[in-house]
Design an enzyme around this catalytic site. Structure first.
Site, PDB file in Angstrom:
ATOM      1  N   HIS A  24       0.841  -1.209   0.000  1.00 39.04           N
ATOM      2  CA  HIS A  24       0.000   0.000   0.000  1.00 39.04           C
ATOM      3  C   HIS A  24       0.873   1.254   0.000  1.00 39.04           C
ATOM      4  O   HIS A  24       0.617   2.208  -0.733  1.00 39.04           O
ATOM      5  CB  HIS A  24      -0.887   0.052   1.255  1.00 39.04           C
ATOM      6  N   LYS A  48     -17.428  -6.700   6.222  1.00 40.32           N
ATOM      7  CA  LYS A  48     -16.170  -7.435   6.196  1.00 40.32           C
ATOM      8  C   LYS A  48     -15.621  -7.538   7.613  1.00 40.32           C
ATOM      9  O   LYS A  48     -15.522  -6.527   8.315  1.00 40.32           O
ATOM     10  CB  LYS A  48     -15.161  -6.654   5.328  1.00 40.32           C
ATOM     11  N   ARG A  97      -1.661  -5.691  -8.661  1.00 38.64           N
ATOM     12  CA  ARG A  97      -0.544  -6.597  -8.379  1.00 38.64           C
ATOM     13  C   ARG A  97      -0.391  -7.643  -9.463  1.00 38.64           C
ATOM     14  O   ARG A  97       0.689  -7.915  -9.938  1.00 38.64           O
ATOM     15  CB  ARG A  97      -0.760  -7.301  -7.036  1.00 38.64           C
ATOM     16  N   SER A 135      -2.821  -7.711   2.700  1.00 30.84           N
ATOM     17  CA  SER A 135      -3.073  -7.652   4.143  1.00 30.84           C
ATOM     18  C   SER A 135      -3.417  -9.036   4.679  1.00 30.84           C
ATOM     19  O   SER A 135      -3.016  -9.405   5.790  1.00 30.84           O
ATOM     20  CB  SER A 135      -4.225  -6.689   4.452  1.00 30.84           C
TER      21      SER A 135
HETATM   22  O1  PNS Z   1      -9.001  -2.868   0.020  1.00 32.17           O
HETATM   23  P1  PNS Z   1     -10.301  -3.277  -0.639  1.00 32.17           P
HETATM   24  O2  PNS Z   1     -11.172  -4.000   0.372  1.00 32.17           O
HETATM   25  O3  PNS Z   1     -10.094  -4.050  -1.905  1.00 32.17           O
HETATM   26  O4  PNS Z   1     -11.047  -1.904  -1.026  1.00 32.17           O
HETATM   27  C1  PNS Z   1     -12.304  -1.933  -1.642  1.00 32.17           C
HETATM   28  C2  PNS Z   1     -12.895  -0.500  -1.744  1.00 32.17           C
HETATM   29  C3  PNS Z   1     -12.913   0.182  -0.389  1.00 32.17           C
HETATM   30  C4  PNS Z   1     -12.059   0.319  -2.689  1.00 32.17           C
HETATM   31  C5  PNS Z   1     -14.325  -0.651  -2.340  1.00 32.17           C
HETATM   32  O5  PNS Z   1     -15.001  -1.655  -1.631  1.00 32.17           O
HETATM   33  C6  PNS Z   1     -15.149   0.641  -2.264  1.00 32.17           C
HETATM   34  O6  PNS Z   1     -14.847   1.613  -2.910  1.00 32.17           O
HETATM   35  N1  PNS Z   1     -16.229   0.610  -1.448  1.00 32.17           N
HETATM   36  C7  PNS Z   1     -17.098   1.736  -1.201  1.00 32.17           C
HETATM   37  C8  PNS Z   1     -18.497   1.472  -1.747  1.00 32.17           C
HETATM   38  C9  PNS Z   1     -18.535   1.781  -3.223  1.00 32.17           C
HETATM   39  O7  PNS Z   1     -18.437   2.915  -3.635  1.00 32.17           O
HETATM   40  N2  PNS Z   1     -18.624   0.736  -4.077  1.00 32.17           N
HETATM   41  C10 PNS Z   1     -18.529   0.902  -5.506  1.00 32.17           C
HETATM   42  C11 PNS Z   1     -19.852   0.755  -6.168  1.00 32.17           C
HETATM   43  S1  PNS Z   1     -20.483  -0.903  -6.033  1.00 32.17           S
END
Ligand code: PNS
Length: 174
Positions: A24, A48, A97, A135
């Protein structure tokens, strides 16, 4: 008319960051070289099961990005595009990645673009040495007291030790 260039340029690096890793940090620090301001935004995701609370994740991120003056850390509990509008940010920065990340990230980028066409998603390829890092991998190693010093900053290593020691006390099977 779509406005492509915004000044100052504000990018958001969204994620769970449970906990922040060198992978990150690689993306955040490289984004900080490109954009005027970078907001690292921790999703307060109740669906989660997280190891660290949002407050703990934000604290750790603040500690490990302290040397980056144009980076700030925040949390959000909303659609990402709504949060971005609040922050007057126009770019989402994500790290890629491996090919396995691509499908999910393509879906997210496409949905976000459909919801707001002024918001662009920029992808940065993870540096090679972090291409396997996540993570989840870090948590699995730390849970069994394996070495994570090459994978996370020292503050995170200490926080992982403390968290697993505390969980072990509550439930010796953890
Ligand atoms: O580290 P992650 O868990 O892969 O991050 C995922 C994240 C936080 C980027 C994604 O889940 C997100 O943007 N969630 C907020 C809700 C949202 O806007 N979703 C997109 C439309 S479905």
């Amino acid at each position: 008319m779509k406005k492509i260039k915004h000044e100052p340029s504000v990018a958001v690096c969204p994620g769970s960051f449970d906990p922040v890793t060198y992978g990150h940090l690689d993306i955040v620090s490289r984004a900080a070289e490109v954009f005027d301001k970078v907001i690292v935004a921790v999703l307060n995701n109740t669906s989660k099961q997280a190891l660290f609370s949002v407050g703990e994740r934000v604290e750790l991120l603040r500690e490990v990005t302290r040397h980056l003056p144009n980076v700030e850390v925040d949390s959000f509990d909303d659609l990402l595009i709504n949060y971005m509008k609040d922050k007057k940010a126009h770019v989402i920065v994500k790290g890629l990645r491996a090919v396995s990340d691509f499908e999910y990230e393509l879906q997210m980028a496409s949905v976000n673009r459909k919801l707001d066409e002024e918001i662009e998603t920029f992808f940065m390829m993870s540096s090679n040495q972090y291409s396997y890092l996540s993570s989840s991998v870090v948590k699995q190693i730390a849970r069994f007291k394996g070495p994570v010093n090459d994978l996370v900053p020292e503050a995170v290593e200490k926080a992982l030790d403390a968290k697993f020691a505390a969980l072990q006390k509550i439930s010796p099977l953890v």
